[in-house]
Design an enzyme around this catalytic site. Structure first.
Site, PDB file in Angstrom:
ATOM      1  N   HIS A 193      -9.579  51.118  19.532  1.00  0.00           N
ATOM      2  CA  HIS A 193      -9.899  49.987  20.475  1.00  0.00           C
ATOM      3  C   HIS A 193     -11.161  50.491  21.377  1.00  0.00           C
ATOM      4  O   HIS A 193     -12.157  49.787  21.556  1.00  0.00           O
ATOM      5  CB  HIS A 193      -8.808  49.464  21.215  1.00  0.00           C
ATOM      6  CG  HIS A 193      -9.087  48.356  22.403  1.00  0.00           C
ATOM      7  ND1 HIS A 193      -9.498  46.971  21.925  1.00  0.00           N
ATOM      8  CD2 HIS A 193      -9.168  48.596  23.675  1.00  0.00           C
ATOM      9  CE1 HIS A 193      -9.854  46.369  22.905  1.00  0.00           C
ATOM     10  NE2 HIS A 193      -9.738  47.459  24.171  1.00  0.00           N
ATOM     11  N   GLN A 227     -15.825  39.870  31.919  1.00  0.00           N
ATOM     12  CA  GLN A 227     -15.749  41.274  31.901  1.00  0.00           C
ATOM     13  C   GLN A 227     -16.946  41.792  31.927  1.00  0.00           C
ATOM     14  O   GLN A 227     -17.207  42.841  32.329  1.00  0.00           O
ATOM     15  CB  GLN A 227     -14.749  41.655  30.697  1.00  0.00           C
ATOM     16  CG  GLN A 227     -14.433  43.181  30.584  1.00  0.00           C
ATOM     17  CD  GLN A 227     -13.435  43.474  29.409  1.00  0.00           C
ATOM     18  OE1 GLN A 227     -12.939  42.546  28.616  1.00  0.00           O
ATOM     19  NE2 GLN A 227     -13.025  44.705  29.427  1.00  0.00           N
ATOM     20  N   THR A 246      -4.771  48.157  24.525  1.00  0.00           N
ATOM     21  CA  THR A 246      -5.017  47.472  23.251  1.00  0.00           C
ATOM     22  C   THR A 246      -4.689  48.128  22.131  1.00  0.00           C
ATOM     23  O   THR A 246      -5.225  49.677  22.195  1.00  0.00           O
ATOM     24  CB  THR A 246      -6.342  46.962  23.082  1.00  0.00           C
ATOM     25  OG1 THR A 246      -6.469  46.007  24.392  1.00  0.00           O
ATOM     26  CG2 THR A 246      -5.990  45.950  21.735  1.00  0.00           C
TER      27      THR A 246
HETATM   28 CA    CA Z   1      -5.684  45.680  28.393  1.00  0.00          CA
END
Ligand code: CA
Length: 419
Positions: A132, A237, A347
């Protein structure tokens, strides 16, 4: 270990999430009763608040189930955790002489409403899935700067908000935020266009600490695990994260599954972290298997669709750092840890496209739309979409499951409603 048989017949099914081997802890209510502590067994819930009140099963010297959360029980410590689990296992086992006393205090799961199983003291989210981190880093900063230089040496994370943690079944409203794409000259304030999921595990801290602890001690402090969806606003983000990291992009909601699966139930499924490029410094080194082999799946069901579509299938064993290593790292600077602290794993993505734990990765930043089983396509979440994260450790003829971690996306609040 084989399946342990119970006199609750639905618990002996090979595909129940809740055989006698599991016994996860939750908080539920029914039409007749206020929220209370319960333990899942097959398709039933044992009302342990009543068992305690009637003197049938005492976990500790004083009452711990007279409150609708498991924190008081956790505070009693590992010896009580073990003795309570042993007592309950014996009482629910096939042939137990306690059947007649317990049976009146079983509630059907379908008649129960679930709540957060513990009062969340504080919430920290890590970023400990290597696949990730490489994927997101490549999209945000380019392949040559994908992994931050510290990443292979410490489990990096950020302090989130306990108030954002909600139980499975809670609707999630699309957030507003400040956005600025690479081609925009000025930022704008709009509803998020790139709202996403993050498939994670959450570790629940069950013991206090007020100074640095070893990885072994940290491992003993972890009471259990839930599945966690860290809903993430990618466009917010991308604009806000430098240099202090996520803030509003992660503040909308974090959904957790309603049952705390204990580390005791997960014991047969322990596994090692993956091979490392660099040896960790002594205080973070693996001292034994502290990760778990847990199959995980994310599904999406658009509003009106008659069935969910699989988004990904992955496994908790892809994590680069265990929760014990994350917790040990968290304590090193002296940060006190409290009963009820929740630590998101980060994640969980594997190396294959089918094992990626976020839509950002599956659609590669929105460039490769995902075709669902219904024929619809997605890059990020649409209003009305329902996401469910599920998972189980797979034993010999049984599964130790977590139940649903489900949330439906509501449209953003109309600006005229709050300005
Ligand atoms: Ca997270």
């Amino acid at each position: 270990m084989p399946i342990l048989n119970s006199w609750v017949s639905s618990a002996n099914s090979h595909d129940t999430d809740f055989p006698l081997n599991n016994l996860p802890y939750g908080v539920f209510s029914t039409d007749e009763n206020e929220p209370r502590c319960g333990v899942a067994i097959g398709d039933m819930i044992v009302d342990v608040t009543t068992l305690e009140a009637e003197g049938i099963l005492q976990a500790a010297e004083q009452d711990v189930f007279d409150v609708p959360f498991w924190n008081d029980f956790m505070e009693e410590g590992p010896a009580v955790w073990a003795s309570f689990r042993a007592s309950l296992t014996a009482m629910l086992a096939e042939g137990s002489s306690d059947q007649a006393r317990i049976e009146p205090h079983l509630v059907s799961m379908k008649d129960a409403t679930m709540y957060l199983p513990f009062a969340v003291a504080e919430y920290t989210d890590f970023y400990a899935g290597k696949h990730h981190a490489i994927n997101v880093g490549t999209m945000f900063r380019g392949a040559e700067n994908a992994l931050p230089p510290n990443w292979l040496h410490i489990p990096i994370g950020y302090n989130g908000r306990a108030s954002s943690v909600v139980v499975s079944g809670t609707d999630v409203r699309r957030p507003w935020g400040q956005l600025k794409g690479p081609d925009d000259t000025v930022p704008r304030f709009e509803p998020c266009k790139r709202f996403d999921i993050e498939l994670e595990m959450g570790a629940i801290v069950g013991s206090f600490s007020d100074g640095p602890v070893t990885v072994d001690t940290a491992n003993e402090m972890i009471f259990g695990y839930v599945i966690l969806n860290d809903w993430s606003a990618r466009d917010i983000q991308a604009w806000e994260y430098q240099p202090l990291g996520p803030f509003q992009a992660k503040a909308t909601a974090n959904t957790i599954s309603p049952w705390i699966v204990t580390t005791a139930a997960l014991e047969p499924f322990k596994c090692d972290t993956p091979e490392r490029e660099f040896e960790l410094l002594d205080h973070l080194k693996d001292t034994g298997p502290m990760l778990y082999n847990i199959d995980l799946m994310a599904t999406i069901q658009p509003e009106g669709a008659d069935k969910p579509s699989v988004l990904c299938k992955t496994n908790y064993n892809y994590m680069y750092y265990s929760s014990a290593q994350q917790l040990a790292h968290h304590t090193t600077a002296g940060c006190p840890m409290n009963v009820g602290d929740l630590l998101g794993s980060g994640t969980i993505s594997g190396p294959e496209k089918s094992t990626l734990g976020s839509m950002l990765e599956i659609s590669w930043g929105g460039k490769e739309p995902i075709t669902l089983e219904t024929g619809e396509t997605r890059t990020f979440l649409e209003d009305g979409d329902t996401i469910n994260l599920t998972g189980a450790a797979i034993g010999d003829g049984y599964r130790v499951g977590f139940g649903d971690c489900i949330g439906t996306i509501l449209p953003a609040i109309k600006k005229s409603d709050w300005t």
